[in-house]
Scaffold this active site. Sequence first.
Site, mmCIF file in Angstrom:
data_model
loop_
_atom_site.group_PDB
_atom_site.id
_atom_site.type_symbol
_atom_site.label_atom_id
_atom_site.label_comp_id
_atom_site.label_asym_id
_atom_site.label_seq_id
_atom_site.Cartn_x
_atom_site.Cartn_y
_atom_site.Cartn_z
ATOM 1 C CG ASP A 42 -1.829 1.152 1.221
ATOM 2 O OD1 ASP A 42 -2.851 0.656 0.514
ATOM 3 O OD2 ASP A 42 -2.627 1.687 1.823
ATOM 4 C CB CYS A 84 -8.170 4.198 -4.642
ATOM 5 S SG CYS A 84 -6.798 4.448 -3.609
ATOM 6 C CE1 TYR A 114 -7.341 5.039 3.652
ATOM 7 C CE2 TYR A 114 -7.118 3.294 4.881
ATOM 8 C CZ TYR A 114 -6.568 3.954 3.595
ATOM 9 O OH TYR A 114 -5.881 4.484 3.478
ATOM 10 C CD GLU A 155 -9.115 0.152 -4.508
ATOM 11 O OE1 GLU A 155 -8.911 -1.135 -3.184
ATOM 12 O OE2 GLU A 155 -8.027 0.216 -4.293
#
Length: 217
Positions: free
Chosen positions: A44, A131, A160, A202
């Site tokens: 990531d 994303c 998130y 993803e």
Amino acid sequence: MKWSEKAWQASQEVNQAIFSMPFITELMQGTLAKEKFVQYIQQDALYLARYGKVLAALAVKLDKVEHTEAFLGFAKDTMMVEKILHESYVGELKDLSELKASPGCMLYTNYLERQIAHAPLEVALAAVLPCFWIYKQVGDYILENQTTSENPYQDWINTYGGEEFGSAVKKAISICDEIAEQNTEQRQEQMTAAFVMCSKLEWIFWDSAYRLEKWPI
């Protein structure tokens, strides 16, 4: 129906598959093996370094000042997340130059960079949206369904989930919808195709981390 609603609907099967992935389920339960999380964090970090440059490149191409400012802000926020990852997981990340992108990570970043280089602007915008949107959905899903208060991955989850990240997601969706409205139905279909593709990427990214994906040769 707004373009974004059509795009999310078109990717619904992929999105549901993401929510039920072992990586997401075990992350939510706090039982994900550390080596798998480390693999994810490392990849990531590599992804975000290139994703931030894609967002900055998009900002330069946008006509409206407020759109340019928004995407420059997104790029800055991406770099901040990368910085936070370094500070939180310094032992695992070390120097990015020592890390090698996995096949899944490379596939995703190469696809995004190809959109910037060759696709129409609005299609490239659609490609970067999953994303934002999927991470927000996953973060909220985990916050709503987790059953433990001592999750070793809570810092990542909090990044998130919730409203702070949500405001950026809403802005990105709004910009894509505004620009989609100015385009033909055919171009909107191209945008949707790019959105669905990156939704699949993803899934591939998380799956590759769970499998501890390495280059076979």
